[in-house]
Design a protein around this motif. Structure first.
Motif, PDB file in Angstrom:
ATOM      1  N   ARG A 120       0.852  -1.190   0.000  1.00  0.00           N
ATOM      2  CA  ARG A 120       0.000   0.000   0.000  1.00  0.00           C
ATOM      3  C   ARG A 120       0.892   1.246   0.000  1.00  0.00           C
ATOM      4  NH1 ARG A 120      -5.557   0.840   3.363  1.00  0.00           N
ATOM      5  NH2 ARG A 120      -6.037  -0.911   1.982  1.00  0.00           N
ATOM      6  N   PHE A 121       0.528   2.221  -0.819  1.00  0.00           N
ATOM      7  CA  PHE A 121       1.305   3.453  -0.947  1.00  0.00           C
ATOM      8  C   PHE A 121       0.381   4.658  -0.771  1.00  0.00           C
ATOM      9  CE2 PHE A 121       3.579   0.330  -3.488  1.00  0.00           C
ATOM     10  CZ  PHE A 121       4.904   0.523  -3.115  1.00  0.00           C
ATOM     11  N   THR A 122       0.881   5.649  -0.034  1.00  0.00           N
ATOM     12  CA  THR A 122       0.192   6.933   0.098  1.00  0.00           C
ATOM     13  C   THR A 122       0.978   7.976  -0.680  1.00  0.00           C
ATOM     14  OG1 THR A 122      -0.656   6.371   2.291  1.00  0.00           O
ATOM     15  CG2 THR A 122      -0.607   8.709   1.708  1.00  0.00           C
ATOM     16  N   LEU A 123       0.280   8.773  -1.478  1.00  0.00           N
ATOM     17  CA  LEU A 123       0.948   9.773  -2.304  1.00  0.00           C
ATOM     18  C   LEU A 123       1.400  10.965  -1.481  1.00  0.00           C
ATOM     19  CD1 LEU A 123      -1.389   9.774  -5.442  1.00  0.00           C
ATOM     20  CD2 LEU A 123       0.763   8.532  -5.101  1.00  0.00           C
ATOM     21  N   ARG A 124       2.473  11.584  -1.915  1.00  0.00           N
ATOM     22  CA  ARG A 124       3.048  12.744  -1.245  1.00  0.00           C
ATOM     23  C   ARG A 124       2.040  13.897  -1.207  1.00  0.00           C
ATOM     24  NH1 ARG A 124       7.239  13.518  -4.622  1.00  0.00           N
ATOM     25  NH2 ARG A 124       6.362  15.321  -5.710  1.00  0.00           N
ATOM     26  N   LYS A 133      -2.109  20.599 -11.878  1.00  0.00           N
ATOM     27  CA  LYS A 133      -3.165  19.753 -11.338  1.00  0.00           C
ATOM     28  C   LYS A 133      -2.593  18.699 -10.405  1.00  0.00           C
ATOM     29  CE  LYS A 133      -6.389  20.614 -15.091  1.00  0.00           C
ATOM     30  NZ  LYS A 133      -7.317  20.036 -16.104  1.00  0.00           N
ATOM     31  N   PRO A 134      -3.339  18.333  -9.356  1.00  0.00           N
ATOM     32  CA  PRO A 134      -2.797  17.414  -8.348  1.00  0.00           C
ATOM     33  C   PRO A 134      -2.616  15.999  -8.869  1.00  0.00           C
ATOM     34  CG  PRO A 134      -5.120  17.843  -7.937  1.00  0.00           C
ATOM     35  CD  PRO A 134      -4.707  18.785  -9.027  1.00  0.00           C
ATOM     36  N   VAL A 135      -1.625  15.323  -8.318  1.00  0.00           N
ATOM     37  CA  VAL A 135      -1.423  13.906  -8.592  1.00  0.00           C
ATOM     38  C   VAL A 135      -2.372  13.115  -7.702  1.00  0.00           C
ATOM     39  CG1 VAL A 135       0.220  12.003  -8.627  1.00  0.00           C
ATOM     40  CG2 VAL A 135       1.005  14.337  -9.090  1.00  0.00           C
ATOM     41  N   THR A 136      -3.134  12.209  -8.287  1.00  0.00           N
ATOM     42  CA  THR A 136      -4.116  11.443  -7.525  1.00  0.00           C
ATOM     43  C   THR A 136      -3.908   9.950  -7.738  1.00  0.00           C
ATOM     44  OG1 THR A 136      -5.776  11.288  -9.285  1.00  0.00           O
ATOM     45  CG2 THR A 136      -5.772  13.305  -7.942  1.00  0.00           C
ATOM     46  N   ALA A 137      -4.629   9.176  -6.927  1.00  0.00           N
ATOM     47  CA  ALA A 137      -4.587   7.722  -7.064  1.00  0.00           C
ATOM     48  C   ALA A 137      -5.089   7.288  -8.436  1.00  0.00           C
ATOM     49  CB  ALA A 137      -5.412   7.073  -5.958  1.00  0.00           C
ATOM     50  N   ASP A 138      -6.023   8.053  -9.007  1.00  0.00           N
ATOM     51  CA  ASP A 138      -6.526   7.710 -10.339  1.00  0.00           C
ATOM     52  C   ASP A 138      -5.410   7.723 -11.374  1.00  0.00           C
ATOM     53  OD1 ASP A 138      -9.198   7.352  -9.576  1.00  0.00           O
ATOM     54  OD2 ASP A 138      -9.608   9.503  -9.721  1.00  0.00           O
ATOM     55  N   ASP A 139      -4.461   8.637 -11.234  1.00  0.00           N
ATOM     56  CA  ASP A 139      -3.344   8.708 -12.172  1.00  0.00           C
ATOM     57  C   ASP A 139      -2.450   7.482 -12.055  1.00  0.00           C
ATOM     58  OD1 ASP A 139      -3.945  11.434 -13.169  1.00  0.00           O
ATOM     59  OD2 ASP A 139      -3.438  12.030 -11.126  1.00  0.00           O
ATOM     60  N   VAL A 140      -2.234   7.023 -10.821  1.00  0.00           N
ATOM     61  CA  VAL A 140      -1.407   5.839 -10.597  1.00  0.00           C
ATOM     62  C   VAL A 140      -2.071   4.612 -11.221  1.00  0.00           C
ATOM     63  CG1 VAL A 140      -0.323   4.348  -8.875  1.00  0.00           C
ATOM     64  CG2 VAL A 140      -0.482   6.824  -8.469  1.00  0.00           C
ATOM     65  N   VAL A 141      -3.358   4.437 -10.944  1.00  0.00           N
ATOM     66  CA  VAL A 141      -4.088   3.292 -11.490  1.00  0.00           C
ATOM     67  C   VAL A 141      -4.111   3.355 -13.016  1.00  0.00           C
ATOM     68  CG1 VAL A 141      -6.340   2.163 -11.600  1.00  0.00           C
ATOM     69  CG2 VAL A 141      -5.469   3.006  -9.409  1.00  0.00           C
ATOM     70  N   LYS A 169      -7.388   1.645  -6.457  1.00  0.00           N
ATOM     71  CA  LYS A 169      -7.490   2.886  -5.685  1.00  0.00           C
ATOM     72  C   LYS A 169      -8.164   2.594  -4.348  1.00  0.00           C
ATOM     73  CE  LYS A 169     -10.008   7.294  -5.897  1.00  0.00           C
ATOM     74  NZ  LYS A 169     -10.864   8.141  -6.771  1.00  0.00           N
ATOM     75  N   VAL A 170      -7.538   3.027  -3.262  1.00  0.00           N
ATOM     76  CA  VAL A 170      -8.131   2.911  -1.930  1.00  0.00           C
ATOM     77  C   VAL A 170      -8.893   4.182  -1.598  1.00  0.00           C
ATOM     78  CG1 VAL A 170      -7.670   2.585   0.535  1.00  0.00           C
ATOM     79  CG2 VAL A 170      -6.337   1.312  -1.182  1.00  0.00           C
ATOM     80  N   ASP A 171      -8.221   5.318  -1.790  1.00  0.00           N
ATOM     81  CA  ASP A 171      -8.867   6.626  -1.697  1.00  0.00           C
ATOM     82  C   ASP A 171      -8.103   7.563  -2.617  1.00  0.00           C
ATOM     83  OD1 ASP A 171      -6.588   7.684  -0.258  1.00  0.00           O
ATOM     84  OD2 ASP A 171      -7.429   6.892   1.601  1.00  0.00           O
ATOM     85  N   SER A 172      -8.371   8.845  -2.575  1.00  0.00           N
ATOM     86  CA  SER A 172      -7.797   9.773  -3.558  1.00  0.00           C
ATOM     87  C   SER A 172      -6.278   9.839  -3.499  1.00  0.00           C
ATOM     88  CB  SER A 172      -8.389  11.172  -3.364  1.00  0.00           C
ATOM     89  OG  SER A 172      -8.038  11.684  -2.087  1.00  0.00           O
ATOM     90  N   ARG A 173      -5.680   9.458  -2.350  1.00  0.00           N
ATOM     91  CA  ARG A 173      -4.224   9.543  -2.217  1.00  0.00           C
ATOM     92  C   ARG A 173      -3.584   8.210  -1.857  1.00  0.00           C
ATOM     93  NH1 ARG A 173      -2.863  12.483   2.106  1.00  0.00           N
ATOM     94  NH2 ARG A 173      -0.674  12.277   1.520  1.00  0.00           N
ATOM     95  N   THR A 174      -4.329   7.132  -1.970  1.00  0.00           N
ATOM     96  CA  THR A 174      -3.804   5.828  -1.562  1.00  0.00           C
ATOM     97  C   THR A 174      -4.096   4.780  -2.625  1.00  0.00           C
ATOM     98  OG1 THR A 174      -4.299   6.424   0.740  1.00  0.00           O
ATOM     99  CG2 THR A 174      -3.749   4.120   0.294  1.00  0.00           C
TER     100      THR A 174
END
Length: 545
Positions: A120-124, A133-141, A169-174
């Protein structure tokens, strides 16, 4: 010997062109439209680095490889693009360019249990892309879905699909990565999955724009202009809040493939650049006399021979072995490489952590070469050696020819631009033997990655060799998969070494020499430079002197 061509064969289902990865084909100038509102505009290709004063001036670098390759991080093997992308993009984890030890990049921390099957990773917090624009979990997925999509063939797929089951995606930053089995080596590979903005690259046609040069990341530098076959410029990204702060306000990377012009650009009191890679061995002393620091990196950079196993007599392992035994590699190292290399004693270079001297080592033995050719029933063999025109490869070719001629193999050298060589490969044209350069270390050091880059049933290189259907190859692929799944590090290492012994014996695609790559820079101008054992440069820990 009968000079019969191989029959027409269907392309392997997952073959993607080498040129798409390396981009030896030309491309139109790209000015990324998505950055139009924040771009500083094109910089002169003749910028000498003197613009501005003191630490505000532009760093000018010379890269000895083309910048017209694919810039899509999921596709590229281009030395220029990969080096640049390491400054523009971030992975969840990135790796040190020398030790390759992973460190948190977009993620706040690495998993505490590398042997778990869920990471599990949490974004900075506050991480943003270059368009604000912010980096989100959607971008990672979004990026991992592309890499793992069975309908989309990417180079990165080969580094992930075997062990990574999926990303959610777990949440917007995870985000959570689900592994098929414990695979600690996967942590360092996460740097190969650069996180890209879905709102940019999810648009129709955007992946084609990425190939041509569109680069929008969250890293310390943003691309400001891109001129294929000329230069690419960068600027420090003011919104970057990660662990590798930019030290240079602006950078101008020139692509100069010609060795003489590259050396001239960094030479003399009016030098137009502060750093250059791919330095010819013959120029080291003169550059050092001029006050430059010249240092080498030893790794897996190699000259390899690749055989068309559907073109007789190269289907016979004895013929392939004979041509390796015939090469005077000691002479090649001394004459062509000026001592900056070693004859290959394994598929891996001697400095690799998984290195073991192979059971079959092609020490110079012309009498054994003649005996093998005789045993194979081959006489009066004529070989047309197709080769890339990389300068140090061209320097090695006369030794190959004289060595083969000496054992009765009449050899014609045919060096051509990389474009021409691999266009032939991609078009499935007939060939006998290819001599070219390779360095899987630009992707990583672990032996499993290196083996899967070159070998596999749906692998690009195996498509070129026409060897994937061979029973020996089929067993090799199964053994490689078992090694990847082995949880015990010592057993895994031994299993991979056994696979490398098979690769050495078969000599289908195998190195002749491993050489040292040289980088030169002005220590009066720059600090923190470390020479890489693979093409390109990394300036994330460098700064003005």
């Amino acid at each position: 010997m009968r000079d019969d061509a191989a029959p027409d064969l269907p392309a392997p289902p997952h073959r993607r062109t080498f040129l798409r990865y390396t981009g030896a084909l030309g491309a139109a100038v790209v000015v990324p439209s998505v950055l139009a509102g924040c771009s500083a505009g094109p910089e002169s290709t003749n910028d000498t680095g003197g613009g501005g004063s003191a630490r505000d001036r532009t760093l000018t670098a010379v890269i000895g490889y083309g910048n017209d390759g694919s810039w899509d991080p999921t596709q590229t093997a281009s030395a220029f693009a990969m080096a640049a992308n390491n400054h523009v993009y971030e992975g969840l984890l990135d790796t040190d360019p020398i030790t390759r030890v992973p460190y948190p990049a977009l993620a706040t921390e690495a998993p505490t249990d590398a042997g778990a099957t869920t990471w599990r990773f949490t974004l900075r917090p506050g991480a943003t892309f270059h368009d604000g624009k912010p980096v989100t979990a959607d971008d990672v997925v979004f990026v991992f879905d592309r890499i793992l999509d069975p309908r989309t063939q990417t180079l990165a797929k080969g580094f992930f699909a075997g062990w990574l089951g999926g990303v959610r995606k777990v949440d917007s930053r995870t985000v959570e990565l689900r592994l098929k089995f414990p695979f600690p080596d996967g942590l360092s590979r996460l740097t190969l999955a650069k996180v890209m903005p879905k709102h940019v690259f999810g648009r129709p046609g955007a992946w084609d724009e990425a190939v041509r040069g569109l680069a929008v990341g969250s890293g310390p530098y943003r691309q400001t202009a891109h001129h294929p076959k000329s230069n690419t410029t960068f600027e420090a990204f003011a919104g970057y809040n990660g662990p590798r702060r930019p030290a240079f306000r602006r950078m101008n990377w020139l692509t100069i493939v010609d060795a003489a012009a590259r050396v001239a650009k960094i030479s003399g009191t009016g030098a137009g650049a502060q750093i250059a890679d791919n330095i010819p061995y013959a120029n080291i002393a003169r550059l050092e006399e001029g006050g430059l620091k010249v240092a080498g990196g030893t790794g897996m950079n190699n000259l390899f021979l690749m055989f068309n196993t559907r073109h007789k007599p190269f289907d016979d392992v004895r013929v392939r072995q004979a041509l390796h035994y015939a090469i005077d590699t000691g002479k090649m190292v001394q004459v062509a490489l000026k001592g900056h290399g070693k004859p290959a004693s394994s598929f891996l270079n001697e400095g690799n952590p998984a290195y073991r001297r192979a059971r079959t080592v092609y020490d110079y033995d012309p009498e054994k070469a003649k005996a093998l050719l005789k045993a194979a029933g081959v006489s009066n063999l004529r070989v047309n050696l197709l080769a890339v025109d990389v300068s140090w490869i061209v320097d090695c070719l006369p030794t190959v020819k004289s060595s083969w001629d000496a054992v009765g193999v009449q050899t014609a050298l045919a060096p051509q631009e990389t474009t021409a060589v691999f266009t032939k490969m991609d078009q499935r044209q007939d060939y006998q033997v290819v001599a070219a350069a390779s360095n899987p270390n630009q992707f990583g050091l672990d032996a499993d990655l290196i083996m899967h880059y070159n070998y596999g049933p749906q692998n690009l290189w195996m498509g070129y060799t026409r060897w994937a259907g061979d029973p020996v190859a089929q067993q090799l692929f199964r053994d490689m998969d078992r090694a990847a799944r082995e949880p015990d590090p010592a057993k895994k290492k031994a299993m991979i070494q056994d696979c490398i012994d098979v690769v050495a014996e078969q000599a289908v695609l195998y190195p002749v020499v491993h050489n040292e790559l040289m980088t030169a820079w002005d220590p009066r101008e720059l600090s923190g430079i470390r020479a890489q054992p693979y093409p390109g440069i990394n300036l994330l820990r460098a700064g003005w002197a």
